[in-house]
Design a protein around this motif. Structure first.
Motif, PDB file in Angstrom:
ATOM      1  N   PHE A 486      -6.870 -24.712  27.733  1.00 42.51           N
ATOM      2  CA  PHE A 486      -8.041 -25.586  27.779  1.00 42.51           C
ATOM      3  C   PHE A 486      -9.183 -24.929  27.007  1.00 42.51           C
ATOM      4  O   PHE A 486      -9.830 -23.994  27.495  1.00 42.51           O
ATOM      5  CB  PHE A 486      -8.446 -25.854  29.231  1.00 42.51           C
ATOM      6  N   GLN A 487      -9.372 -25.395  25.800  1.00 43.62           N
ATOM      7  CA  GLN A 487     -10.403 -24.802  24.957  1.00 43.62           C
ATOM      8  C   GLN A 487     -11.068 -25.865  24.109  1.00 43.62           C
ATOM      9  O   GLN A 487     -10.464 -26.863  23.735  1.00 43.62           O
ATOM     10  CB  GLN A 487      -9.828 -23.705  24.066  1.00 43.62           C
ATOM     11  N   TYR A 488     -12.345 -25.656  23.864  1.00 43.00           N
ATOM     12  CA  TYR A 488     -13.122 -26.510  22.976  1.00 43.00           C
ATOM     13  C   TYR A 488     -14.236 -25.639  22.397  1.00 43.00           C
ATOM     14  O   TYR A 488     -14.215 -24.401  22.536  1.00 43.00           O
ATOM     15  CB  TYR A 488     -13.654 -27.740  23.708  1.00 43.00           C
ATOM     16  N   GLU A 489     -15.209 -26.229  21.740  1.00 40.72           N
ATOM     17  CA  GLU A 489     -16.166 -25.458  20.952  1.00 40.72           C
ATOM     18  C   GLU A 489     -16.973 -24.448  21.781  1.00 40.72           C
ATOM     19  O   GLU A 489     -17.352 -23.387  21.270  1.00 40.72           O
ATOM     20  CB  GLU A 489     -17.116 -26.400  20.215  1.00 40.72           C
ATOM     21  N   GLN A 490     -17.267 -24.759  23.036  1.00 38.27           N
ATOM     22  CA  GLN A 490     -18.011 -23.815  23.871  1.00 38.27           C
ATOM     23  C   GLN A 490     -17.290 -23.613  25.203  1.00 38.27           C
ATOM     24  O   GLN A 490     -17.912 -23.537  26.259  1.00 38.27           O
ATOM     25  CB  GLN A 490     -19.443 -24.313  24.099  1.00 38.27           C
ATOM     26  N   SER A 491     -15.970 -23.479  25.143  1.00 37.25           N
ATOM     27  CA  SER A 491     -15.214 -23.269  26.367  1.00 37.25           C
ATOM     28  C   SER A 491     -15.230 -21.792  26.756  1.00 37.25           C
ATOM     29  O   SER A 491     -15.536 -20.914  25.948  1.00 37.25           O
ATOM     30  CB  SER A 491     -13.773 -23.751  26.187  1.00 37.25           C
ATOM     31  N   ILE A 492     -14.888 -21.538  28.000  1.00 37.77           N
ATOM     32  CA  ILE A 492     -14.843 -20.167  28.528  1.00 37.77           C
ATOM     33  C   ILE A 492     -13.553 -19.502  28.088  1.00 37.77           C
ATOM     34  O   ILE A 492     -12.456 -20.006  28.381  1.00 37.77           O
ATOM     35  CB  ILE A 492     -14.946 -20.186  30.058  1.00 37.77           C
ATOM     36  N   PRO A 493     -13.609 -18.373  27.387  1.00 41.38           N
ATOM     37  CA  PRO A 493     -12.375 -17.674  27.009  1.00 41.38           C
ATOM     38  C   PRO A 493     -11.899 -16.805  28.160  1.00 41.38           C
ATOM     39  O   PRO A 493     -12.692 -16.318  28.968  1.00 41.38           O
ATOM     40  CB  PRO A 493     -12.836 -16.823  25.822  1.00 41.38           C
ATOM     41  N   PRO A 494     -10.583 -16.587  28.260  1.00 42.65           N
ATOM     42  CA  PRO A 494     -10.086 -15.715  29.327  1.00 42.65           C
ATOM     43  C   PRO A 494     -10.464 -14.265  29.083  1.00 42.65           C
ATOM     44  O   PRO A 494     -10.566 -13.812  27.932  1.00 42.65           O
ATOM     45  CB  PRO A 494      -8.569 -15.916  29.270  1.00 42.65           C
ATOM     46  N   ALA A 495     -10.691 -13.523  30.165  1.00 38.38           N
ATOM     47  CA  ALA A 495     -10.928 -12.087  30.035  1.00 38.38           C
ATOM     48  C   ALA A 495      -9.677 -11.427  29.483  1.00 38.38           C
ATOM     49  O   ALA A 495      -8.556 -11.861  29.743  1.00 38.38           O
ATOM     50  CB  ALA A 495     -11.288 -11.508  31.400  1.00 38.38           C
ATOM     51  N   THR A 496      -9.862 -10.391  28.720  1.00 34.20           N
ATOM     52  CA  THR A 496      -8.731  -9.721  28.063  1.00 34.20           C
ATOM     53  C   THR A 496      -8.277  -8.464  28.785  1.00 34.20           C
ATOM     54  O   THR A 496      -7.310  -7.834  28.371  1.00 34.20           O
ATOM     55  CB  THR A 496      -9.093  -9.387  26.610  1.00 34.20           C
TER      56      THR A 496
END
Length: 497
Positions: A486-496
Motif C-alpha cells: 500500500f503505497q502512494y505519493e505520501q504513504s508511510i514507508p515500512p521501517a527497515t
C-alpha cells in the motif's frame, strides 16, 4: 509468473462482468478464501480472480467510474473493482499482488490530490459496502466502509445518535475517520477517529496473498492505534468500521453573514479568542470569501438563545445577518449540504494548524489574498479546536497528533464547471499560484498539516501530518505491510530495521 503487458491485462478484462482472469497465469483459478493459507512471509496463495462489480476501460460507465470529486485530476485505471462484500476486496488485493499491478484504495472519491486513483493499475473501491448495524442500547454502530458522511449521520440520526464527522456529506466516512476526522461535533464528541473502536481490514499476507483482520483495542491494538489518524491507504483496506456513538436529539444551527471584508479583523480576532474556549457543546467554523464572511455554529442539545449568547462576542461586531434553526442533527446536517453538481469541478487546498492566535498582520494577509481570490468559490476556512473533547485521547490512543491546536485552517480555491473536460484550464495556474503564495505567507503563524487535506509540495510532510508518531507508524507498517504493497505519493514507508 511471467511479466504481463498492459495489452495482456486489457485483453484479460474481457473475461466477464463478474470476474477477471489473466490468460495462462490464472487459468482454472478460484476465488481465495478470506482466511487463506496463512500470513507467513513466504506463504503462497492460490491464483486469484477478480469478483464484485468490475468496470473496465471498454465498459460504457468507465469514464464516470474513474472520475473523482476533484476533476483537476484524471487517471485511467486498468480496472476498477466495486466490492460487494469483503471477499471481493480479498480477491482484488491478492490479484493485484500476484500480477504485480499497482493498486489504490477508494471510498468517497474525495482524495484531494487524486491519490485514490492510478493509471494502468487497479482501483479497489469500497463505496458499495453500505451495511449498517446500530445498537441503541450499547451505543455501538458497525457500518460498511462505503457509507458517505451524510449516509452515516442520517442512519444514526434515526436513533437520535451521533458520532463526529466532517462537514461535507459526500465525503467517504471511512477516509475521513481514518485520517482523523473533525467537524462541528469535534469539541463535543472528540475526533471521528476517537469514536472508532474497531475495524475489519484486509491486509497483505504471505508472498502474494491477502487476509482479513478484526481489529479492536484487544486484538491488534497497535493497528487500531495507527488506523486512528493514519489509516488512509497505508496499512490495508478497511471494509467496515465500528464506532461508539453518543445520544444527540437536537442541535441549534446558527449562520451569520457579514457583507464585504470590512469587519474581518474584528470578526476573525474575536472568533479565534472566544470560539475555541467556549462551551464544548459548540462547534464553529469561519469562512472568509472575497465578498463576505460566514460564521457557522452548531450547539449540541442547545437552544437558539444559548447559541446566540455563546457567539454574542462575534455577532456584536458590525451588522451580520443571523439565522438559527433547531432540529435533529441528521436533518440539520442534510439541510446545509451543497449538491455536488453545483460545486466547481476543480479544487486546490493547503492545510495547517494554529496554536497561537493570529496577530493583526496575519489577518491582513488573509484579507489581501481573499480580495485577490481567483474565484467566488475560493475561501479561507477555519475550524475551532481549543478546549474540548478532542483534547482527550480514547482508550488505546490515536496517531492523530494535533489535539492541542487552537484552530485548523486552509485556503482553498474552486473553479471550472463540472462535466466539462478541461474546464477552467485558464484559471488553473492562477489558482495554484494563489494557493502556493497564500500558504507561504501564512507559514510564520501555522504548523503541521492534515493528512486528509494533503500538501503535495510540503517539505517534511511526514512530521507535518503525524509529528513524533511517524517512527512508530513506520514500525507498524513494517509489521502489517512489510512489502509496502500500500503505497502512494505520501504513504508511510515500512521501517527497515
Amino acid at each position: 509468473m511471467r511479466d504481463l503487458s498492459r495489452r495482456d491485462l486489457l485483453k484479460a478484462t474481457a473475461a466477464g462482468a463478474g470476474a477477471v482472469a489473466i490468460p495462462g497465469a490464472l487459468a482454472g483459478s478460484s476465488a481465495i478464501a478470506a482466511d487463506g493459507p496463512g500470513s507467513g512471509s513466504g506463504a503462497k496463495y492460490p491464483p486469484a480472480e477478480l469478483t464484485g462489480r468490475i468496470v473496465r476501460p471498454q465498459s460504457p460507465n468507465y469514464a464516470d467510474a474513474s472520475l473523482g470529486w476533484d476533476e483537476l485530476f484524471v487517471h485511467y485505471p486498468l480496472v476498477i473493482v466495486f466490492a460487494q462484500e469483503t471477499r471481493d476486496v480479498v480477491n482484488a488485493l491478492t490479484w493485484a499482488r500476484q500480477n504485480n499491478v499497482a493498486l489504490r484504495v477508494r471510498s468517497g472519491r474525495h482524495s484531494l490530490e487524486g491519490w485514490s486513483n492510478v493509471d494502468n493499475g487497479i482501483v479497489i473501491d469500497v463505496s458499495e459496502l453500505k451495511s449498517t448495524h446500530i445498537d441503541p442500547a450499547s451505543r455501538i454502530a458497525r457500518v460498511g466502509a462505503g457509507l458517505s458522511q451524510l449516509e452515516a449521520v442520517t442512519a444514526l440520526g434515526e436513533y437520535d445518535l451521533a458520532a463526529t464527522t466532517g462537514t461535507e456529506g459526500t465525503v467517504g466516512l471511512s477516509g475521513a475517520t481514518l485520517g482523523g476526522g473533525f467537524g462541528f461535533l469535534t469539541r463535543y464528541l472528540g475526533m471521528a477517529c476517537d469514536n472508532l473502536v474497531g475495524a475489519e481490514i484486509v491486509v497483505a499476507a504471505g508472498a502474494d496473498g491477502a487476509k482479513v483482520l478484526e481489529v479492536d483495542p484487544w486484538n491488534h491494538p497497535d493497528l487500531l492505534w495507527a488506523l486512528r489518524g493514519a489509516g488512509n491507504g497505508n496499512f490495508g483496506i478497511v471494509t467496515s468500521l465500528t464506532y461508539k456513538v453518543a445520544p444527540l436529539k437536537s442541535v441549534a444551527y446558527l449562520q451569520a453573514t457579514w457583507q464585504g471584508l470590512g469587519d474581518l479583523h474584528g470578526v476573525f480576532d474575536t472568533w479565534q479568542r472566544s470560539a475555541p474556549f467556549t462551551d464544548p457543546r459548540l462547534g464553529s467554523q469561519l469562512e472568509v470569501h472575497r465578498n463576505e464572511i460566514l460564521l457557522f455554529g452548531v450547539l449540541a442539545e442547545g437552544s437558539e438563545a444559548e447559541a446566540r449568547r455563546l457567539l454574542e462576542p462575534i455577532l456584536s461586531i458590525g451588522s451580520p445577518e443571523v439565522t438559527v434553526q433547531i432540529g435533529g442533527w441528521g436533518e440539520t446536517y442534510a439541510g446545509f449540504q451543497i449538491p455536488t453538481e453545483d460545486e466547481p469541478a476543480n479544487w486546490k487546498f493547503f492545510s495547517q494548524f494554529t496554536r497561537e492566535p493570529f496577530p493583526a498582520k496575519a489577518i491582513r494577509v488573509i484579507r489581501a489574498f481573499m480580495e485577490d481570490a481567483p474565484s467566488d468559490d475560493s475561501n479561507f476556512f477555519t475550524q475551532a479546536f481549543g478546549t474540548g473533547a478532542q483534547r482527550q485521547e480514547p482508550f488505546g490512543g490515536t496517531a492523530f497528533p494535533h489535539r492541542d491546536a487552537l484552530f485548523y485552517s486552509e485556503p482553498g480555491a474552486g473553479w471550472g464547471t463540472r462535466g466539462e473536460p478541461n474546464s477552467g484550464d485558464d484559471v488553473t495556474p492562477i489558482a495554484q499560484t494563489w494557493i502556493a503564495e497564500f500558504s507561504q505567507a501564512l507559514r510564520p503563524y501555522v504548523s503541521g498539516a492534515y493528512v486528509n487535506v494533503p500538501n503535495i509540495g510540503m517539505a517534511e510532510w511526514e512530521t507535518a501530518y503525524w509529528g513524533r508518531n511517524f517512527d512508530r507508524l513506520r514500525r507498524i507498517k513494517a509489521k502489517y505491510d512489510p512489502h509496502n504493497v500500500f503505497q502512494y505519493e505520501q504513504s508511510i514507508p515500512p521501517a527497515t530495521h
